[in-house]
Design a protein around this motif. Structure first.
Motif: not given
Length: 818
Positions: A267-286
């Motif tokens: 689940y973690l390795r498949n995370l991508n800001p494209i699929h989760h545009p509302d996730d601010e944490f994932l965006k900053e990590f990316w």
């Protein structure tokens, strides 16, 4: 939390037909900001960390939402202070609060915190676990460094209570304040250096521990064994620190239990800001990881109300389980203008990063459990009564969503009981869950770094430990020693030093008759009566039988004296027998003289009966032979004295008939009569209550005295009393006849002999009473021999001197001369 929510939403058995929603808000660190975030979540408002306006604590927004289907449940309160504040404020609103990291026992109070739950055990249990480790490895002298707050003080109090009966003492307790961490750490380091304690217990945060280790490295303290609390035992920052590896190798600690969550790594390795545009944490990590800016999207387009479901609300604090920076966009985000746009091919597959490391899921797993606990409580709440479910929907939930209040969800949360996807039973005990911990050990790798190794677990009050897997601070499997005083060896006991803790003591050898057969004995045990301690005072051995024997020096001496007295008496008897026709022998009543010599010989010989191992017959013969022999002896002397008095009295006019009453027949009859009285006394005594062989266990020593015990003191007293009566009568008569006119007055000799006789036996009584064991027998033998020798020499020595050395005086003229 998101992973758990999505997993539940895809479940066909848990909340079928219901989709959970969530909202994540940053607590921003300070407890008051956490409260503002929680109130905004409950009331449906949003807030950010950089808001310049003060937080609004009005509850109107919450009241306005009570009729809606948004029933909040907060997963948060990462610290004790946050948990206390949130629970007190949200308690009257019955909003459930599930913490994944607040471990203070104070939060167990259901009266103050009725809406508080947690998926981490109370600190009481980890303090108990560390106390069990100290007891198990015999660490009795331990230093402690604690945080100067409830976390540290409560833990050290529980530790002391658990170890109180095991004689474990604290050498020192140093406190660390985060505001003065440098000075406090320096002071604690100097205390550790000066202390003899080799094991140091530390209940404080990992940042404080890091500063303390730096101070210890400066003063080169590298030989201490550290016991870690869960706050720093698994800290990757400390494990990889070069300074820490020099100071704190072999750390043993308690850690929040770890458990695998299948599918979480994918689940973690498949995370991508494209699929989760509302996730601010994932965006900053990316942005931080790949150095590019994801496509610009409306990051706050998500709304919990878009789900036709009950909303679960989670508040994340600093150090959240996924280790994602939770700072606000205005303060923490990278500037998009300085980053190129992402190509869209970026992926976490194959990326090595703490974010994707799922080998140690500890706090993360606590969050996972919190979501599942909330879901199961909601499932119970939404379950239909019997016969009320929709026939076309094969589910356990109602076909419609009921309107319910937060207090209903809170009530079901109290009774939640389920099995996790990992197969573990989960339920709340008040605010707590059953205590489970991992026991971890810091071990050096071949490359010189340190790794975390699982060495055991804690399940409630049970400690399961693989001791052979531990690598101690010594670099080996040898358990460190940390004591104030070394354990006392067998044969000694611990004696506390005045004014010092119980763990500091001296080793005192056990007293005679007491033993200690194990190391570290607090008391010496007294041996049973028939046993005595060996020389080492480690075992009780049977006491040896002790009696006056012929083989010891005292027995040989007394035997020699008795035999010599018998020989001398026999020699005197032979002299008198050879010179029985001489005036000296005939003038002193030769018949009584021979009887007196025979009785003296019996007195000497009867002393031999007292020597040797006592038996039934020897005990009876001793006192009878002694009593009769001496009565016979004293009777002869008394009759001889009476004869002397009668002879001189008969010389007076009109007294001729007096001598006829004391002729030879009367003399023999008098001796027999006086002796028969003693025989009768002895016969009655020995027939009714005779002396018997008995072990004297009252005497404290390695030997048990075998002696003839006087069963009847009255009988023995009568025997001695009768002898004393005859002796006193004889002494009185001899004293009256001492000045009769005669050149050789035997009354003088009898007087001196009876004085010696009486003096010996008067001294005998206190000596006999105060003696113990075989020396009681020796005293009696000595009195027999001393009185016998006194009679023999005082009466017969002057006569033998004249007979053998002054024969010219052995004539009637000399003897009758006045």
């Amino acid at each position: 939390m998101v992973f758990a929510v999505e997993e539940i939403n895809h479940s066909k058995t848990l909340l079928p037909g219901v989709k959970l929603g969530y909202h994540i808000s940053d607590s921003c660190g300070p407890p008051l900001w956490a409260l503002r975030a929680a109130l905004s979540l409950v009331g449906g408002d949003s807030t950010s960390c950089n808001s310049a306006e003060p937080p609004d604590y009005s509850t109107e927004g919450i009241k306005e939402r009570t009729g809606d289907r948004l029933v909040p449940l907060i997963i948060g309160g990462a610290s004790t202070v946050e948990g206390q504040i949130l629970s007190r404020i949200l308690g009257p609103l019955s909003v459930p609060l599930i913490s994944y990291l607040a471990s203070c026992p104070c939060l167990n109070d259901r009266l103050q915190y009725p809406n508080f739950f947690r998926t981490i055990p109370s600190d009481i249990y980890q303090a108990r676990a560390i106390a069990q480790l100290a007891i198990r490895f015999n660490w009795t002298w331990i230093g402690a460094v604690i945080a100067n707050n409830d976390y540290g003080h409560v833990a050290i109090k529980v530790f002391q209570e658990e170890t109180q009966g095991a004689r474990v003492c604290l050498a020192f307790v140093e406190t660390l304040d985060r505001e003065n961490i440098v000075s406090d750490a320096r002071r604690a380091a100097l205390t550790i250096q000066a202390s003899a304690a080799r094991v140091i217990l530390m209940f404080t945060w990992y940042t404080d521990v890091k500063e303390l280790f730096m101070q210890l490295a400066k003063i080169n303290v590298t030989d201490r064994q550290f016991l870690a609390s869960e706050a720093w035992s698994t800290s990757g920052d400390l494990l990889q620190n070069v300074v820490t590896s020099k100071v704190a190798s072999g750390v043993v600690g308690v850690a929040i239990r770890s458990s695998a969550m299948p599918g979480f790594e994918n689940y973690l390795r498949n995370l991508n800001p494209i699929h989760h545009p509302d996730d601010e944490f994932l965006k900053e990590f990316w942005q931080a990881k790949f150095g590019c800016a994801p496509e610009a999207t409306n990051l706050f387009s998500y709304s919990p109300s878009s789900f036709k479901s009950v909303t679960l609300t989670q508040m994340y604090g600093k150090g959240h389980p996924l280790n994602i920076s939770a700072s606000s966009p205005a303060k923490g985000s990278l500037q998009k203008a300085s980053l190129p746009p992402c190509s869209g091919t970026e992926s976490l597959e194959g990326v090595e990063h703490p974010f994707t490391d799922t080998s140690q899921l500890r706090v993360t797993y606590n969050v996972y459990l919190a979501v599942y606990a909330a879901a199961h409580a909601l499932h119970r709440l939404l379950s239909c009564p019997d016969g009320d479910s929709s026939p076309r929907n094969n589910s356990s939930t109602c076909s419609y969503l009921k309107h319910f209040a937060p207090i209903e969800l809170l009530q079901h949360l109290n009774n939640v009981n389920f099995t996790t996807p990992q197969g573990e039973m989960f339920y709340f005990q008040g605010a707590d869950i059953p205590a489970k911990y991992d026991l971890v050990n810091w071990q050096k790798t071949l490359e010189g770094s340190q790794k975390l190794v699982l060495i055991g677990r804690v399940d409630g009050l049970d400690l399961h430990l693989n001791e052979s897997a531990i690598q101690w601070s010594t670099g080996s499997n040898q358990v460190p020693i940390s004591v104030c005083s070394k354990s006392c060896p067998p044969g000694t006991r611990e004696a506390n030093r005045k004014g010092e803790p119980l763990c500091c003591f001296d080793c005192i050898p056990c007293a005679a008759g007491e033993i200690s057969n194990k190391t570290g004995s607090l008391h010496c045990e007294r041996c049973p009566l028939e046993f005595w301690s060996n020389v080492e005072r480690t075992a009780c051995i049977p006491r040896q039988l002790d009696f006056l024997s012929f083989n010891e020096i005292l027995g040989i001496t007394l035997t020699t004296a008795a035999v010599f007295g018998t020989i001398v008496t026999t020699a005197v008897f032979m002299v008198f027998l050879c010179y029985r026709q001489t005036p000296m022998v005939r003038a002193n009543n030769s018949e009584l003289s021979f009887l007196l010599l025979l009785s003296l010989k019996l007195c000497f010989l009867c002393s031999l009966v007292f020597i040797g191992r006592p038996s039934v017959w020897s005990c009876r013969l001793q006192q009878a032979a002694f009593g009769i022999s001496f009565v016979l002896c004293v009777s002869c002397l008394q009759v001889k004295t009476i004869v002397v008095l009668a002879a001189f009295r008969s010389a007076r006019p009109g007294a001729e008939a007096l001598i006829r009453w004391f002729g030879p027949g009367q003399q023999r009859g008098s001796v027999c009569l006086l002796t028969c009285i003693q025989i009768i006394i002895c016969a009655i005594w020995l027939s009714l209550s005779p002396p018997v062989p008995q072990r004297d266990l009252g005497f404290q020593g390695s030997k048990v005295t075998l002696e003839c015990a006087m069963a009847s003191v009255v009988g023995f007293s009568l025997v001695l009393g009768y002898i004393g009566l005859l002796a006193c009568t004889c002494l009185l008569l001899a004293f009256l006849a001492r000045k009769l006119p005669d050149n050789f007055n035997e009354a003088k000799l009898i007087t001196f002999s009876m004085l010696i006789f009486c003096a010996v036996w008067v001294a005998f009584v206190p000596a006999y009473v105060s003696s113990s064991g075989k020396y009681t027998v020796a005293v009696e033998i000595f009195a027999i021999l001393a009185s016998s020798y006194g009679l023999l020499f005082c009466i017969f020595a002057p006569k033998c001197f004249i007979i053998l050395l002054r024969p010219e005086k052995n004539n009637k003229k000399h003897i009758m001369a006045r």
